[in-house]
Design a protein around this motif. Structure first.
Motif, short mmCIF file in Angstrom:
data_model
loop_
_atom_site.label_atom_id
_atom_site.label_comp_id
_atom_site.label_asym_id
_atom_site.label_seq_id
_atom_site.Cartn_x
_atom_site.Cartn_y
_atom_site.Cartn_z
N ILE A 291 0.85 -1.19 0.00
CA ILE A 291 0.00 0.00 0.00
C ILE A 291 0.88 1.24 0.00
N THR A 292 0.45 2.26 -0.73
CA THR A 292 1.14 3.55 -0.76
C THR A 292 0.16 4.63 -0.35
N LEU A 293 0.53 5.39 0.68
CA LEU A 293 -0.29 6.50 1.15
C LEU A 293 0.52 7.78 0.98
N VAL A 294 0.01 8.72 0.20
CA VAL A 294 0.69 9.97 -0.07
C VAL A 294 -0.22 11.14 0.30
N ASP A 295 0.26 12.02 1.18
CA ASP A 295 -0.50 13.21 1.58
C ASP A 295 -1.88 12.85 2.09
N CYS A 296 -1.93 11.80 2.93
CA CYS A 296 -3.20 11.40 3.56
C CYS A 296 -3.22 11.93 4.99
N GLN A 297 -4.40 12.24 5.48
CA GLN A 297 -4.52 12.83 6.81
C GLN A 297 -5.65 12.17 7.58
N ALA A 312 3.16 -4.97 4.70
CA ALA A 312 4.50 -5.27 4.19
C ALA A 312 4.79 -4.55 2.88
N ASN A 313 6.05 -4.14 2.76
CA ASN A 313 6.54 -3.53 1.52
C ASN A 313 5.73 -2.30 1.15
N SER A 314 5.43 -1.46 2.14
CA SER A 314 4.55 -0.31 1.92
C SER A 314 5.24 0.97 2.33
N GLN A 315 4.57 2.09 2.03
CA GLN A 315 5.16 3.37 2.37
C GLN A 315 4.09 4.42 2.64
N MET A 316 4.42 5.30 3.59
CA MET A 316 3.64 6.49 3.87
C MET A 316 4.53 7.69 3.62
N VAL A 317 4.07 8.62 2.81
CA VAL A 317 4.86 9.79 2.47
C VAL A 317 4.02 11.05 2.72
N GLY A 347 8.05 8.35 5.57
CA GLY A 347 8.90 9.45 5.16
C GLY A 347 8.19 10.79 5.21
N GLY A 348 8.75 11.73 5.95
CA GLY A 348 8.19 13.07 5.99
C GLY A 348 6.81 13.15 6.58
N CYS A 349 6.50 12.28 7.54
CA CYS A 349 5.17 12.28 8.18
C CYS A 349 5.19 13.13 9.45
N SER A 350 3.99 13.51 9.93
CA SER A 350 3.91 14.36 11.12
C SER A 350 2.71 13.97 11.96
#
Length: 602
Positions: A291-297, A312-317, A347-350
């Motif tokens: 799964i890829t999550l980009v600019d999700c809030q 597994a094998n996923s990313q949050m950006v 990466g780059g999460c807050s």
């Protein structure tokens, strides 16, 4: 030949180079042309009443009314007097059917053509579902920007896109709120507002995949049934994409994926998805590989912002979690140990003002969890009380390796200045197998860095600064001890300005000059005093006994004359382990002051 039918929906427009649809203002006068630039104007038109017309005027909502084009023309370029034209294609050719009937040219189906009203009152469930069911794979079901009410779950078939026009990034009182959403009625019945069905539940002949949701907002503020998710998927449902989606105030999770028949959803892509004040987790993903999550809030949800169990094998950006009742981002579950398992990148999460930890890792397994450039702020709210041993970044009982590049924490209170400052810790690690933090700036109420104990390996990098106390009056700890917790291999030489050590030093070099004091005037200084390893004593009648509990049975006593006295003799020493040692002179009248140094064999 025959005339083709145009109009009724902006979905007829195809905007090729840009992201979005070509929109026009209400009451705009449109002309139609044979080319995108220049060309000949089509003036042989028939309006919705069948009367001859040379131009068409948009309705009060900016939608183009039904009209018919020139004989034999199935595509034209519309001009609203702006800087560019947009291509409009017939949604029904002249081969049959009446004007305004549902059409599928280019795979666009308008829910209004299937009977939806979008008046914020009528139940539009049947109409929207009819459009979804009629849409061919690869097609788009378009819901013009209006409020649509539903009474049961809408199911998007495989390969179909549901598209609307606008999603609020956040719904705030007195902030503009465009009425563009799907809003379940108070009588709504169903486990989710929108669902995807797998091959098992949907009865499909192939694996369920390629669903799309674009520019759709779900407003669940009228829901009364508990546990209703915004979007739910069970089983092997692959390659789903969402873009510009907002889910507001549903009573369950915003987005919920789970297993069915031993299978799980796989390989999703979520971009700019907002989950706002839902009853359970914002994003709840169970065994979601790739799964890829980009600019999700996730904001203000009743449990965790992101609940990620073996993704597994996923990313949050560039994702954000704030004001959730539980933890902001929770990485949990069994991530397995085999070759088919994999880790995750944040990466780059807050995070900000979550009730528990900002980020919590308590996952088990062997794949590494990598965290880069994490910004945490005011987490550990704990119902306003602070404390609770919460942290901006917490690792508790994790057996997965956790590798952190840069992490920062900044404490604070509620926006109005009330409640206690939190979090208690900037970063806290307890009972973990391996954690390595390279750098950071950690400011928290009680401690920036906290070792909760029980860690097999906890490595603290050289560039981690700490602060405690309030943000207005912080107490700095910019040079705390650095815990390497393992071998530190330095190419060249290590320049240690402080020259301090709290542990044992070992030099394994086998050369004759393993330890060198290279500067003129350099030397060795050893503390003296009770039970020290160096000192002086004065002989009386050729002998003196020195009490020193640090000596062992193998201690070597190096003794030499410091100041001569009496008749000099040869010096010797005898050790009494754990008690001390005795220095004797071969002269019974030797009264010299002798110096001694204690050594141990390696």
């Amino acid at each position: 030949m025959a005339r083709s039918t145009f109009g009724r929906t902006l979905a007829d427009f195809v905007v090729r180079p840009t992201d979005g649809l070509w929109g026009v203002a209400p009451g705009s006068e449109l002309t139609f042309w044979s080319a995108a630039d220049g060309g000949s104007q089509y003036t042989d038109l028939l309006d919705s009443m069948g009367a001859a017309a040379t131009t068409i005027v948009t309705g009060e909502d900016g939608v183009i009314p039904i009209f018919q084009g020139p004989d034999g023309v199935a595509a034209m370029w519309a001009d609203a007097g702006g800087t560019r034209r947009a291509r409009i294609e017939a949604h029904q050719d002249g081969s049959g059917g009446g004007g305004g009937q549902p059409g599928t040219a280019l795979g666009w189906l308008n829910v209004l053509d299937y009977g939806a009203s979008g008046d914020n009152v009528s139940d539009d469930t049947t109409a929207i579902q009819a459009a979804l069911d009629a849409c061919p794979m690869g097609g788009i079901v378009y819901a013009p920007g209006r409020p649509y009410r539903t009474s049961r779950t809408l199911t998007i078939p495989p390969g179909v896109t549901l598209m609307s026009t606008h999603t609020n990034l956040m719904t705030v009182k007195n902030l503009v709120d465009p009425p563009c959403y799907i809003k379940p009625l108070p009588s709504f019945v169903g486990g989710a507002v929108i669902s995807f069905l797998d091959e098992i539940d949907g009865g499909y002949s192939t694996i369920s995949a390629e669903h799309r949701i674009v520019s759709v907002m779900i407003d669940g503020s009228d829901l009364t049934e508990p546990g209703t998710d915004g979007i739910r998927a069970r089983g092997n449902i692959q390659n789903v994409a969402m873009r510009d989606v907002t889910i507001l105030e549903v009573t369950g999770a915003g987005i919920h994926t789970e297993f069915n028949g031993g299978f799980y959803p796989y390989s999703w892509r979520l971009h700019r998805v907002m989950v706002d004040n839902c009853g359970w987790h914002g994003f709840a993903h169970e065994v979601m590989t790739d799964i890829t999550l980009v600019d999700c809030q996730a904001i203000g949800n009743g449990a965790n912002g992101f609940e990620l169990s073996n993704c597994a094998n996923s990313q949050m950006v560039a994702c954000r979690a704030e004001w959730n009742t539980g933890t902001g981002i929770h990485i949990t579950g069994d991530w397995a140990t085999g070759t088919g398992s994999g880790g995750m990148l944040l990466g780059g999460c807050s995070t900000d003002r979550n009730g528990a930890n900002g980020v919590l890792v308590d996952a088990v397994g062997n794949p590494p969890i990598q965290i880069e450039n994490l910004l945490t702020r005011r987490d550990g709210r704990n119902d306003g009380a602070g404390g609770g041993e919460y942290a901006g970044l917490a690792c508790d009982g994790a057996t997965v390796p956790v590798i952190v590049g840069m992490v920062t924490c900044y404490p604070g209170t509620d926006d109005d200045g009330t409640q206690e400052s939190s979090p208690q810790y900037g970063a806290r690690f307890t009972d973990c197998e391996y954690v390595s933090v390279a750098s950071g700036f950690l400011h928290a109420a009680d401690a920036g860095w906290s070792d909760g104990g029980g860690n097999a390996v906890l490595r603290r990098g050289l560039n981690i600064a700490e602060r405690t106390g309030t943000t207005a009056d912080p107490v700095d700890a910019f040079a705390p001890p650095t815990d390497v917790a393992g071998n530190l291999n330095v190419g060249g030489y290590a320049a240690l300005n402080s020259g301090q050590s709290g542990g044992q030093w070992n030099i394994w070099d086998g050369s004759a000059k393993a330890l060198n004091l290279g500067s003129a005037g350099g030397g060795i200084a050893i503390a003296e005093g009770t039970n020290a390893r160096m000192g002086v004593a004065t002989l009386a009648a050729g002998t003196v006994t020195v009490a020193n509990t640090s000596v062992t049975a193998t201690t070597r006593v190096a003794v030499f004359r410091q100041t001569a006295g009496g008749a000099l003799g040869h010096l010797a020493a005898e050790v009494d382990a754990g008690v001390g040692f005795t220095v004797d002179s071969s002269s019974a009248t030797d009264t010299s002051t002798v110096a001694w140094v204690l050594f141990e064999p390696a």
